[in-house]
Design a protein around this motif. Structure first.
Motif, PDB file in Angstrom:
ATOM      1  N   GLY A   1      19.319  40.385   5.241  1.00 15.43           N
ATOM      2  CA  GLY A   1      20.294  39.686   4.392  1.00 15.43           C
ATOM      3  C   GLY A   1      20.487  38.233   4.788  1.00 15.43           C
ATOM      4  O   GLY A   1      21.506  37.619   4.446  1.00 15.43           O
ATOM      5  N   VAL A   2      19.533  37.674   5.526  1.00 16.22           N
ATOM      6  CA  VAL A   2      19.643  36.267   5.960  1.00 16.22           C
ATOM      7  C   VAL A   2      18.967  35.372   4.919  1.00 16.22           C
ATOM      8  O   VAL A   2      17.800  35.591   4.567  1.00 16.22           O
ATOM      9  N   MET A   3      19.701  34.390   4.418  1.00 22.41           N
ATOM     10  CA  MET A   3      19.117  33.477   3.437  1.00 22.41           C
ATOM     11  C   MET A   3      18.136  32.519   4.125  1.00 22.41           C
ATOM     12  O   MET A   3      18.355  32.107   5.264  1.00 22.41           O
ATOM     13  N   VAL A   4      17.080  32.181   3.395  1.00 19.80           N
ATOM     14  CA  VAL A   4      16.123  31.174   3.868  1.00 19.80           C
ATOM     15  C   VAL A   4      16.139  30.046   2.842  1.00 19.80           C
ATOM     16  O   VAL A   4      16.090  30.299   1.632  1.00 19.80           O
ATOM     17  N   THR A   5      16.216  28.814   3.337  1.00 20.92           N
ATOM     18  CA  THR A   5      16.187  27.671   2.418  1.00 20.92           C
ATOM     19  C   THR A   5      15.151  26.661   2.905  1.00 20.92           C
ATOM     20  O   THR A   5      14.749  26.673   4.070  1.00 20.92           O
ATOM     21  N   ASN A   6      14.745  25.785   1.981  1.00 19.53           N
ATOM     22  CA  ASN A   6      13.786  24.723   2.336  1.00 19.53           C
ATOM     23  C   ASN A   6      14.250  23.401   1.726  1.00 19.53           C
ATOM     24  O   ASN A   6      15.389  23.318   1.231  1.00 19.53           O
ATOM     25  N   THR A   7      13.411  22.378   1.790  1.00 17.15           N
ATOM     26  CA  THR A   7      13.835  21.054   1.291  1.00 17.15           C
ATOM     27  C   THR A   7      12.809  20.490   0.293  1.00 17.15           C
ATOM     28  O   THR A   7      12.140  19.497   0.575  1.00 17.15           O
ATOM     29  N   PRO A   8      12.680  21.122  -0.875  1.00 12.20           N
ATOM     30  CA  PRO A   8      11.706  20.624  -1.854  1.00 12.20           C
ATOM     31  C   PRO A   8      12.184  19.347  -2.538  1.00 12.20           C
ATOM     32  O   PRO A   8      13.316  18.899  -2.309  1.00 12.20           O
ATOM     33  N   ASP A   9      11.358  18.797  -3.367  1.00 14.55           N
ATOM     34  CA  ASP A   9      11.653  17.654  -4.248  1.00 14.55           C
ATOM     35  C   ASP A   9      11.815  16.333  -3.497  1.00 14.55           C
ATOM     36  O   ASP A   9      11.138  15.367  -3.809  1.00 14.55           O
ATOM     37  N   VAL A  10      12.725  16.309  -2.508  1.00 13.68           N
ATOM     38  CA  VAL A  10      13.042  15.020  -1.884  1.00 13.68           C
ATOM     39  C   VAL A  10      11.845  14.419  -1.137  1.00 13.68           C
ATOM     40  O   VAL A  10      11.831  13.217  -0.860  1.00 13.68           O
ATOM     41  N   LEU A  11      10.862  15.252  -0.793  1.00 12.56           N
ATOM     42  CA  LEU A  11       9.716  14.719  -0.039  1.00 12.56           C
ATOM     43  C   LEU A  11       8.453  14.610  -0.884  1.00 12.56           C
ATOM     44  O   LEU A  11       7.386  14.221  -0.387  1.00 12.56           O
ATOM     45  N   THR A  12       8.565  14.928  -2.159  1.00  7.92           N
ATOM     46  CA  THR A  12       7.373  14.979  -3.012  1.00  7.92           C
ATOM     47  C   THR A  12       6.632  13.642  -3.041  1.00  7.92           C
ATOM     48  O   THR A  12       5.419  13.574  -2.789  1.00  7.92           O
ATOM     49  N   GLU A  13       7.351  12.576  -3.357  1.00  8.61           N
ATOM     50  CA  GLU A  13       6.673  11.289  -3.566  1.00  8.61           C
ATOM     51  C   GLU A  13       6.114  10.741  -2.250  1.00  8.61           C
ATOM     52  O   GLU A  13       5.019  10.185  -2.219  1.00  8.61           O
ATOM     53  N   SER A  14       6.866  10.894  -1.153  1.00  9.62           N
ATOM     54  CA  SER A  14       6.372  10.386   0.143  1.00  9.62           C
ATOM     55  C   SER A  14       5.114  11.123   0.574  1.00  9.62           C
ATOM     56  O   SER A  14       4.172  10.518   1.107  1.00  9.62           O
ATOM     57  N   THR A  15       5.100  12.436   0.341  1.00  9.38           N
ATOM     58  CA  THR A  15       3.926  13.210   0.743  1.00  9.38           C
ATOM     59  C   THR A  15       2.728  12.853  -0.137  1.00  9.38           C
ATOM     60  O   THR A  15       1.591  12.761   0.349  1.00  9.38           O
ATOM     61  N   ALA A  16       2.990  12.622  -1.421  1.00  8.94           N
ATOM     62  CA  ALA A  16       1.900  12.203  -2.317  1.00  8.94           C
ATOM     63  C   ALA A  16       1.389  10.823  -1.907  1.00  8.94           C
ATOM     64  O   ALA A  16       0.173  10.559  -1.960  1.00  8.94           O
ATOM     65  N   ASP A  17       2.281   9.947  -1.481  1.00 13.65           N
ATOM     66  CA  ASP A  17       1.844   8.629  -0.980  1.00 13.65           C
ATOM     67  C   ASP A  17       0.897   8.814   0.205  1.00 13.65           C
ATOM     68  O   ASP A  17      -0.141   8.147   0.312  1.00 13.65           O
ATOM     69  N   MET A  18       1.270   9.730   1.102  1.00 10.43           N
ATOM     70  CA  MET A  18       0.440   9.940   2.305  1.00 10.43           C
ATOM     71  C   MET A  18      -0.919  10.518   1.930  1.00 10.43           C
ATOM     72  O   MET A  18      -1.953  10.116   2.484  1.00 10.43           O
ATOM     73  N   ALA A  19      -0.934  11.448   0.977  1.00  7.61           N
ATOM     74  CA  ALA A  19      -2.220  12.007   0.544  1.00  7.61           C
ATOM     75  C   ALA A  19      -3.109  10.886  -0.002  1.00  7.61           C
ATOM     76  O   ALA A  19      -4.306  10.811   0.309  1.00  7.61           O
ATOM     77  N   PHE A  20      -2.511  10.003  -0.764  1.00  9.27           N
ATOM     78  CA  PHE A  20      -3.316   8.920  -1.332  1.00  9.27           C
ATOM     79  C   PHE A  20      -3.731   7.922  -0.256  1.00  9.27           C
ATOM     80  O   PHE A  20      -4.831   7.358  -0.307  1.00  9.27           O
ATOM     81  N   ALA A  21      -2.864   7.700   0.716  1.00 12.08           N
ATOM     82  CA  ALA A  21      -3.228   6.802   1.819  1.00 12.08           C
ATOM     83  C   ALA A  21      -4.432   7.364   2.573  1.00 12.08           C
ATOM     84  O   ALA A  21      -5.375   6.631   2.913  1.00 12.08           O
ATOM     85  N   LEU A  22      -4.425   8.667   2.833  1.00  7.29           N
ATOM     86  CA  LEU A  22      -5.553   9.290   3.544  1.00  7.29           C
ATOM     87  C   LEU A  22      -6.818   9.237   2.699  1.00  7.29           C
ATOM     88  O   LEU A  22      -7.920   9.008   3.218  1.00  7.29           O
ATOM     89  N   LEU A  23      -6.648   9.442   1.387  1.00  3.75           N
ATOM     90  CA  LEU A  23      -7.798   9.395   0.480  1.00  3.75           C
ATOM     91  C   LEU A  23      -8.443   8.000   0.526  1.00  3.75           C
ATOM     92  O   LEU A  23      -9.655   7.851   0.713  1.00  3.75           O
ATOM     93  N   LEU A  24      -7.607   6.990   0.409  1.00  2.95           N
ATOM     94  CA  LEU A  24      -8.126   5.614   0.421  1.00  2.95           C
ATOM     95  C   LEU A  24      -8.703   5.261   1.797  1.00  2.95           C
ATOM     96  O   LEU A  24      -9.768   4.656   1.908  1.00  2.95           O
ATOM     97  N   GLY A  25      -7.957   5.654   2.833  1.00  5.53           N
ATOM     98  CA  GLY A  25      -8.393   5.311   4.192  1.00  5.53           C
ATOM     99  C   GLY A  25      -9.733   5.945   4.539  1.00  5.53           C
ATOM    100  O   GLY A  25     -10.590   5.319   5.167  1.00  5.53           O
ATOM    101  N   ALA A  26      -9.911   7.211   4.107  1.00  7.60           N
ATOM    102  CA  ALA A  26     -11.172   7.899   4.402  1.00  7.60           C
ATOM    103  C   ALA A  26     -12.305   7.317   3.559  1.00  7.60           C
ATOM    104  O   ALA A  26     -13.424   7.132   4.050  1.00  7.60           O
TER     105      ALA A  26
ATOM    106  N   GLY B   1       1.590  22.085  -7.895  1.00  9.64           N
ATOM    107  CA  GLY B   1       3.049  22.075  -7.839  1.00  9.64           C
ATOM    108  C   GLY B   1       3.525  20.629  -7.845  1.00  9.64           C
ATOM    109  O   GLY B   1       2.813  19.719  -8.273  1.00  9.64           O
ATOM    110  N   ARG B   2       4.706  20.434  -7.293  1.00  7.81           N
ATOM    111  CA  ARG B   2       5.325  19.100  -7.349  1.00  7.81           C
ATOM    112  C   ARG B   2       4.436  18.036  -6.708  1.00  7.81           C
ATOM    113  O   ARG B   2       4.216  16.962  -7.269  1.00  7.81           O
ATOM    114  N   ILE B   3       3.917  18.337  -5.509  1.00 10.29           N
ATOM    115  CA  ILE B   3       3.173  17.296  -4.774  1.00 10.29           C
ATOM    116  C   ILE B   3       1.806  17.075  -5.408  1.00 10.29           C
ATOM    117  O   ILE B   3       1.367  15.929  -5.580  1.00 10.29           O
ATOM    118  N   GLY B   4       1.142  18.150  -5.807  1.00 10.93           N
ATOM    119  CA  GLY B   4      -0.149  18.001  -6.478  1.00 10.93           C
ATOM    120  C   GLY B   4      -0.027  17.134  -7.727  1.00 10.93           C
ATOM    121  O   GLY B   4      -0.862  16.254  -7.978  1.00 10.93           O
TER     122      GLY B   4
END
Ligand code: DGY
Length: 322
Positions: free
Chosen positions: A92-117, A157-160
């Motif tokens: 009966g223990v609730m589990v929560t996460n932190t979606p949405d607020v990190l979507t754009e920053s994580t997508a920025d990082m994916a693109f940074a790695l794509l460009l950098g590589a 999903g959101r980040i993709g």
């Protein structure tokens, strides 16, 4: 009546800790390193809430040590593969996460790695720092173009989707593999996974880690990629068979990889550390001042709602609602 006890397993942006401390009796692990599991086992007894990091393992033994007063495990991440959700639900223990607020920053990082590589940025940086004199040459450190190429997004999903939006600015074609439906307005083509790997110039991974996605990228799948292709992973390390990737880079099966996550984090496969074709970041997807503050606020909101008897905004195990 004493206020409910909350354990926060790392120091967080001040605003969120202040909000929690105004209402609850808060203990914060003060050290720079992740809280060791044994220390967590000792500290969780009697806690009503745990605000945990993706580096913390929350399993049945830890839940048992916490006792029956535990109401919520609020993970400070969108991913929650570190939490045994089934055991939490059983208690009966609730589990929560932190979606949405990190979507754009994580997508920025994916693109940074794509460009950098693609453009060999880390290699160029090392080249200069190691004292090389700049020697422009027609064939010096040639990369591959990004603009106009095909981006394969695995997991939509959101980040993709946020990564796909960025690709539009680079005039890229977007192909997608998703278990779900492609939204009607998505300017993308849905493909079977193997076809996506074969047709893409860049493959970026945005799936959650579960039994169906562990080693989703293995030797045979890497072998399907173009020799000019780049793999980007900002999801979870075990989605990629790291030894197979290191081997594929060494044998020039693919052009390069941009990685933010690792199979045995924080360890990185020794052959990846040696590879000039791997651009490596230490799990920085959401690591901006603004996003980490937003994640902390959201995790605190989840704790507060749960301890007030409300449904937290980002409840993962919604089956508890009955
Ligand atoms: C998450 O929230 O799951 C990310 O990996 C953190 O950067």
């Amino acid at each position: 009546m004493p206020s409910p006890a909350v354990l926060v397993t790392r120091r967080l942006p001040a605003g969120a800790l202040k909000r929690l401390s105004e209402q609850f009796s808060v203990t914060v692990w003060p050290e720079e390193r992740p809280m060791p599991y044994d220390a967590m086992i000792e500290a969780v007894a009697g806690k009503a809430a745990l605000l945990t990091m993706l580096t913390d393992k929350v399993d049945a033994t830890l839940l048992e040590a916490a006792g029956t007063g535990l109401r919520v495990v609020a993970n400070y991440a969108v991913g929650f593969d570190n939490v045994d959700v089934a055991s939490c639900s059983a208690r009966g223990v609730m589990v929560t996460n932190t979606p949405d607020v990190l979507t754009e920053s994580t997508a920025d990082m994916a693109f940074a790695l794509l460009l950098g590589a693609a453009r060999r940025l880390a290699e160029g940086d090392r080249f200069l720092r190691e004292g090389a004199s700049v020697a422009w040459a027609p064939d010096m450190m040639l990369g591959v173009d990004v603009h106009g190429k095909t981006l394969g997004v695995v997991g939509f999903g959101r980040i993709g989707r946020a990564v796909a939006r960025r690709a539009a600015g680079f005039a890229m074609r977007v192909v997608v593999h998703t278990r779900g439906h492609l939204p009607a307005d998505a300017a993308a083509e849905k493909l079977p996974l193997d076809e996506l790997f074969a047709r893409s110039d860049f493959v970026t991974l945005h799936v959650r880690l579960d039994d169906g996605t562990r080693h989703l990228v293995d030797g045979p799948r890497l072998a399907r990629m173009k020799p000019t292709a780049v793999l980007v992973n900002t999801s979870r390390g075990p989605v990629v068979d790291e030894a197979a990737l290191a081997d594929a880079l060494a044998r020039r099966v693919i052009f390069a990889a941009g990685l933010d996550v690792y199979e045995r984090e924080p360890q990185v496969h020794p052959l990846l550390l040696e590879s000039p074709f791997a651009v490596l970041a230490p799990h920085l997807g959401s690591a901006t001042v603004e996003t980490r503050a937003d994640m902390a606020d959201l995790a605190a909101e989840n704790v507060i709602a749960a301890l007030e008897g409300l449904v937290p905004p980002c409840l993962v195990n919604r089956e508890l609602l009955g």
